[in-house]
Design a protein around this motif. Structure first.
Motif, PDB file in Angstrom:
ATOM      1  N   LEU A 131       0.853  -1.150  -0.037  1.00 42.15           N
ATOM      2  CA  LEU A 131       0.073  -0.048  -0.062  1.00 42.15           C
ATOM      3  C   LEU A 131       0.832   1.335   0.087  1.00 42.15           C
ATOM      4  O   LEU A 131       1.731   1.399   0.823  1.00 42.15           O
ATOM      5  N   LEU A 132       0.623   2.096  -0.949  1.00 48.42           N
ATOM      6  CA  LEU A 132       1.348   3.275  -1.018  1.00 48.42           C
ATOM      7  C   LEU A 132       0.297   4.585  -0.934  1.00 48.42           C
ATOM      8  O   LEU A 132      -0.432   4.607  -1.852  1.00 48.42           O
ATOM      9  N   VAL A 133       0.673   5.428  -0.128  1.00 46.97           N
ATOM     10  CA  VAL A 133      -0.322   6.722  -0.116  1.00 46.97           C
ATOM     11  C   VAL A 133       0.408   8.054   0.251  1.00 46.97           C
ATOM     12  O   VAL A 133       1.671   7.931   0.614  1.00 46.97           O
ATOM     13  N   ALA A 134      -0.035   8.929  -0.240  1.00 43.22           N
ATOM     14  CA  ALA A 134       0.442  10.352  -0.098  1.00 43.22           C
ATOM     15  C   ALA A 134       0.508  10.803   1.367  1.00 43.22           C
ATOM     16  O   ALA A 134      -0.389  10.459   2.045  1.00 43.22           O
ATOM     17  N   HIS A 135       1.708  11.522   1.873  1.00 44.12           N
ATOM     18  CA  HIS A 135       1.614  11.525   3.384  1.00 44.12           C
ATOM     19  C   HIS A 135       1.443  12.872   3.556  1.00 44.12           C
ATOM     20  O   HIS A 135       2.226  13.821   2.851  1.00 44.12           O
ATOM     21  N   ARG A 136       0.440  13.354   4.325  1.00 45.64           N
ATOM     22  CA  ARG A 136       0.184  14.738   4.336  1.00 45.64           C
ATOM     23  C   ARG A 136       1.113  15.640   5.088  1.00 45.64           C
ATOM     24  O   ARG A 136       1.494  16.760   4.669  1.00 45.64           O
ATOM     25  N   PRO A 137       1.831  15.397   6.241  1.00 44.11           N
ATOM     26  CA  PRO A 137       2.978  16.301   6.784  1.00 44.11           C
ATOM     27  C   PRO A 137       3.771  16.723   5.528  1.00 44.11           C
ATOM     28  O   PRO A 137       4.349  18.107   5.501  1.00 44.11           O
ATOM     29  N   ALA A 138       4.248  15.836   4.645  1.00 46.98           N
ATOM     30  CA  ALA A 138       5.316  16.487   3.717  1.00 46.98           C
ATOM     31  C   ALA A 138       4.598  17.230   2.683  1.00 46.98           C
ATOM     32  O   ALA A 138       5.323  18.322   2.361  1.00 46.98           O
ATOM     33  N   ALA A 139       3.564  17.022   2.278  1.00 43.88           N
ATOM     34  CA  ALA A 139       2.668  18.032   1.469  1.00 43.88           C
ATOM     35  C   ALA A 139       2.609  19.286   2.219  1.00 43.88           C
ATOM     36  O   ALA A 139       2.576  20.375   1.329  1.00 43.88           O
ATOM     37  N   VAL A 140       2.242  19.584   3.265  1.00 45.75           N
ATOM     38  CA  VAL A 140       2.100  20.839   4.100  1.00 45.75           C
ATOM     39  C   VAL A 140       3.449  21.362   4.037  1.00 45.75           C
ATOM     40  O   VAL A 140       3.485  22.521   3.852  1.00 45.75           O
ATOM     41  N   LEU A 141       4.461  20.692   4.347  1.00 44.63           N
ATOM     42  CA  LEU A 141       5.811  21.279   4.618  1.00 44.63           C
ATOM     43  C   LEU A 141       6.497  21.807   3.300  1.00 44.63           C
ATOM     44  O   LEU A 141       6.859  22.948   3.006  1.00 44.63           O
ATOM     45  N   ALA A 142       5.975  20.958   2.326  1.00 46.10           N
ATOM     46  CA  ALA A 142       6.437  21.389   0.750  1.00 46.10           C
ATOM     47  C   ALA A 142       5.866  22.795   0.451  1.00 46.10           C
ATOM     48  O   ALA A 142       6.423  23.602  -0.149  1.00 46.10           O
ATOM     49  N   ARG A 143       4.515  23.035   0.782  1.00 44.02           N
ATOM     50  CA  ARG A 143       3.867  24.013   0.144  1.00 44.02           C
ATOM     51  C   ARG A 143       4.270  25.333   1.250  1.00 44.02           C
ATOM     52  O   ARG A 143       4.469  26.426   0.776  1.00 44.02           O
ATOM     53  N   ALA A 144       4.457  24.968   2.483  1.00 45.88           N
ATOM     54  CA  ALA A 144       5.174  25.884   3.324  1.00 45.88           C
ATOM     55  C   ALA A 144       6.494  26.653   2.833  1.00 45.88           C
ATOM     56  O   ALA A 144       6.752  27.881   2.793  1.00 45.88           O
ATOM     57  N   LEU A 145       7.305  25.427   2.498  1.00 47.86           N
ATOM     58  CA  LEU A 145       8.747  26.167   1.895  1.00 47.86           C
ATOM     59  C   LEU A 145       8.755  26.829   0.610  1.00 47.86           C
ATOM     60  O   LEU A 145       9.727  27.492   0.371  1.00 47.86           O
ATOM     61  N   ALA A 219      17.144   6.126   4.251  1.00 50.44           N
ATOM     62  CA  ALA A 219      16.331   6.876   5.048  1.00 50.44           C
ATOM     63  C   ALA A 219      14.998   6.344   5.381  1.00 50.44           C
ATOM     64  O   ALA A 219      14.293   6.559   6.209  1.00 50.44           O
ATOM     65  N   SER A 220      14.521   5.579   4.315  1.00 53.01           N
ATOM     66  CA  SER A 220      13.034   5.054   4.473  1.00 53.01           C
ATOM     67  C   SER A 220      12.760   4.177   5.613  1.00 53.01           C
ATOM     68  O   SER A 220      11.784   4.214   6.081  1.00 53.01           O
ATOM     69  N   ASP A 221      13.912   3.888   6.292  1.00 56.29           N
ATOM     70  CA  ASP A 221      13.809   2.780   7.409  1.00 56.29           C
ATOM     71  C   ASP A 221      14.156   3.486   8.820  1.00 56.29           C
ATOM     72  O   ASP A 221      13.773   3.115   9.917  1.00 56.29           O
ATOM     73  N   ARG A 222      14.280   5.094   8.517  1.00 56.94           N
ATOM     74  CA  ARG A 222      14.427   5.705   9.804  1.00 56.94           C
ATOM     75  C   ARG A 222      13.246   6.491  10.312  1.00 56.94           C
ATOM     76  O   ARG A 222      12.777   7.521   9.539  1.00 56.94           O
ATOM     77  N   PRO A 223      12.532   6.011  11.278  1.00 57.24           N
ATOM     78  CA  PRO A 223      11.333   6.759  11.906  1.00 57.24           C
ATOM     79  C   PRO A 223      11.608   8.259  12.282  1.00 57.24           C
ATOM     80  O   PRO A 223      10.710   9.151  11.729  1.00 57.24           O
ATOM     81  N   GLU A 224      12.912   8.629  12.544  1.00 52.88           N
ATOM     82  CA  GLU A 224      13.013  10.169  12.532  1.00 52.88           C
ATOM     83  C   GLU A 224      12.873  10.993  11.510  1.00 52.88           C
ATOM     84  O   GLU A 224      12.606  12.097  11.300  1.00 52.88           O
ATOM     85  N   LEU A 225      12.939  10.274  10.319  1.00 55.37           N
ATOM     86  CA  LEU A 225      13.001  10.796   9.027  1.00 55.37           C
ATOM     87  C   LEU A 225      11.552  11.118   8.297  1.00 55.37           C
ATOM     88  O   LEU A 225      11.392  11.568   7.344  1.00 55.37           O
ATOM     89  N   ARG A 226      10.758  10.118   8.965  1.00 54.83           N
ATOM     90  CA  ARG A 226       9.587   9.963   8.150  1.00 54.83           C
ATOM     91  C   ARG A 226       8.531  10.972   7.962  1.00 54.83           C
ATOM     92  O   ARG A 226       7.904  11.071   7.111  1.00 54.83           O
ATOM     93  N   THR A 227       8.732  11.724   8.974  1.00 54.15           N
ATOM     94  CA  THR A 227       7.681  13.074   8.999  1.00 54.15           C
ATOM     95  C   THR A 227       8.137  13.721   7.518  1.00 54.15           C
ATOM     96  O   THR A 227       7.062  14.225   6.931  1.00 54.15           O
ATOM     97  N   MET A 228       9.043  13.751   7.008  1.00 55.07           N
ATOM     98  CA  MET A 228       9.471  14.445   5.763  1.00 55.07           C
ATOM     99  C   MET A 228       9.085  13.487   4.438  1.00 55.07           C
ATOM    100  O   MET A 228       9.067  14.097   3.275  1.00 55.07           O
ATOM    101  N   ALA A 229       8.772  12.218   4.547  1.00 54.17           N
ATOM    102  CA  ALA A 229       8.740  11.540   3.386  1.00 54.17           C
ATOM    103  C   ALA A 229       7.153  11.877   2.672  1.00 54.17           C
ATOM    104  O   ALA A 229       6.337  12.127   3.502  1.00 54.17           O
ATOM    105  N   SER A 230       7.426  12.121   1.294  1.00 54.78           N
ATOM    106  CA  SER A 230       6.232  12.416   0.528  1.00 54.78           C
ATOM    107  C   SER A 230       5.060  11.209   0.662  1.00 54.78           C
ATOM    108  O   SER A 230       4.013  11.505   0.260  1.00 54.78           O
ATOM    109  N   GLN A 231       5.670   9.985   0.687  1.00 55.22           N
ATOM    110  CA  GLN A 231       4.708   9.081   0.772  1.00 55.22           C
ATOM    111  C   GLN A 231       4.794   8.060   2.073  1.00 55.22           C
ATOM    112  O   GLN A 231       5.951   8.059   2.269  1.00 55.22           O
ATOM    113  N   LEU A 232       3.898   7.185   2.214  1.00 51.07           N
ATOM    114  CA  LEU A 232       4.173   6.086   3.043  1.00 51.07           C
ATOM    115  C   LEU A 232       3.759   4.873   2.515  1.00 51.07           C
ATOM    116  O   LEU A 232       3.011   4.758   1.511  1.00 51.07           O
ATOM    117  N   HIS A 233       4.672   3.900   2.783  1.00 54.20           N
ATOM    118  CA  HIS A 233       4.579   2.402   2.156  1.00 54.20           C
ATOM    119  C   HIS A 233       4.372   1.516   3.291  1.00 54.20           C
ATOM    120  O   HIS A 233       5.107   1.480   4.156  1.00 54.20           O
TER     121      HIS A 233
END
Ligand SMILES: C[S@@+](CC[C@H](N)C(=O)[O-])C[C@H]1O[C@@H](n2cnc3c(N)ncnc32)[C@H](O)[C@@H]1O
Length: 239
Positions: A131-145, A219-233
């Motif tokens: 299952l692959l879905v778009a990740h909202r925190p990254a989308a918010v961050l991208a727009r703010a940046l 990075a994909s396996d690092r929970p501390e970086l997950r907030t920045m991920a554009s998608q969750l798998h």
């Protein structure tokens, strides 16, 4: 970076998990790619010898899929079936396949929980859902940046109500909890850096694409970086 190399970096972490899962089958498997579109993943899977059915409502996407299958000599191992997520069980059958891909689809279907339940029903026991879905925190961050502060605020306020939907990790876990998969599915981040590193930087440095590829996998396996991920798998097994 040319498009196909960028696309390979974006899908690197997903592909690594899916390929490892198929490796565990110990043989060739039956795969369904719901909303598989023009067949990016289907071609790769059929190329490994698996039997792949793409279910997608778009006739244009399925026509492109057929062309790709013919051009790559994989027509015997790939087929496109026109249909909506709500038709999945009728089209494929109960407990019929070893692996279901549901990539980029929960964002647009009428009812994500119903779709997820259907993907699990077509799996045989022990079969795997990718299952692959778009990740909202990254989308918010991208727009703010990018200075699109109003859009960032709207995304935060609307949460999962806006379509195409973007999900938070707790929302994904809640959907999975009601879907008939085993506890503790494997969840990881995808496109942690791929969408942040400017293309021009990657293009001008020798070996940068390979480095970015490696970074994505690390990075994909690092929970501390997950907030920045554009998608969750997620890779989850049917109970
Ligand atoms: C963002 S694309 C993802 C394509 C592909 N899975 C990928 O990861 O590259 C969304 C796909 O879902 C399909 N789709 C849209 N509505 C759908 C529905 N109700 N049921 C199944 N697939 C749907 C679209 O035709 C499109 O191919």
């Amino acid at each position: 970076m040319v498009d196909h190399r960028r696309s390979a970096v974006r899908t690197a972490a997903v592909w690594a998990v899916v390929e490892a899962e198929l490796g565990q089958l110990g043989g060739l498997g039956r795969v369904v790619d719901l909303g598989g579109g023009t067949g990016g993943f289907a071609v790769r899977l059929a190329g490994l010898g698996h039997q792949v059915t793409v279910v997608d409502p778009s006739p244009d996407a399925l026509a492109a899929l057929d062309r790709r299958a013919a051009e790559s000599g994989l027509a015997g191992r790939m087929r496109g079936v026109q249909g909506d997520a709500s038709d999945l069980v009728r089209l494929v059958g109960e407990q019929a396949v070893d692996l279901v891909l549901c990539h980029g689809v929960l964002e647009v279907v009428d009812d994500p929980a119903d779709t997820l339940a259907a993907t699990v029903r077509v799996l045989q026991r022990g079969g795997a859902l990718s299952l692959l879905v778009a990740h909202r925190p990254a989308a918010v961050l991208a727009r703010a940046l990018a200075g699109r502060l109003d859009e960032a605020r709207t995304l935060l306020r609307e949460g999962a109500r806006a379509v195409p939907r973007r999900f938070t990790e707790p929302e994904v876990r809640a959907l999975l909890a009601g879907a008939g998969v085993a506890d503790s599915p494997y969840l990881h981040g995808v496109r942690v850096f791929a969408d942040l590193v400017p293309g021009v930087v990657v293009d001008s440095e020798p070996g940068a694409v390979e480095l970015l590829h490696e970074l994505e996998l690390l990075a994909s396996d690092r929970p501390e970086l997950r907030t920045m991920a554009s998608q969750l798998h997620v890779l989850a097994r049917r109970r």
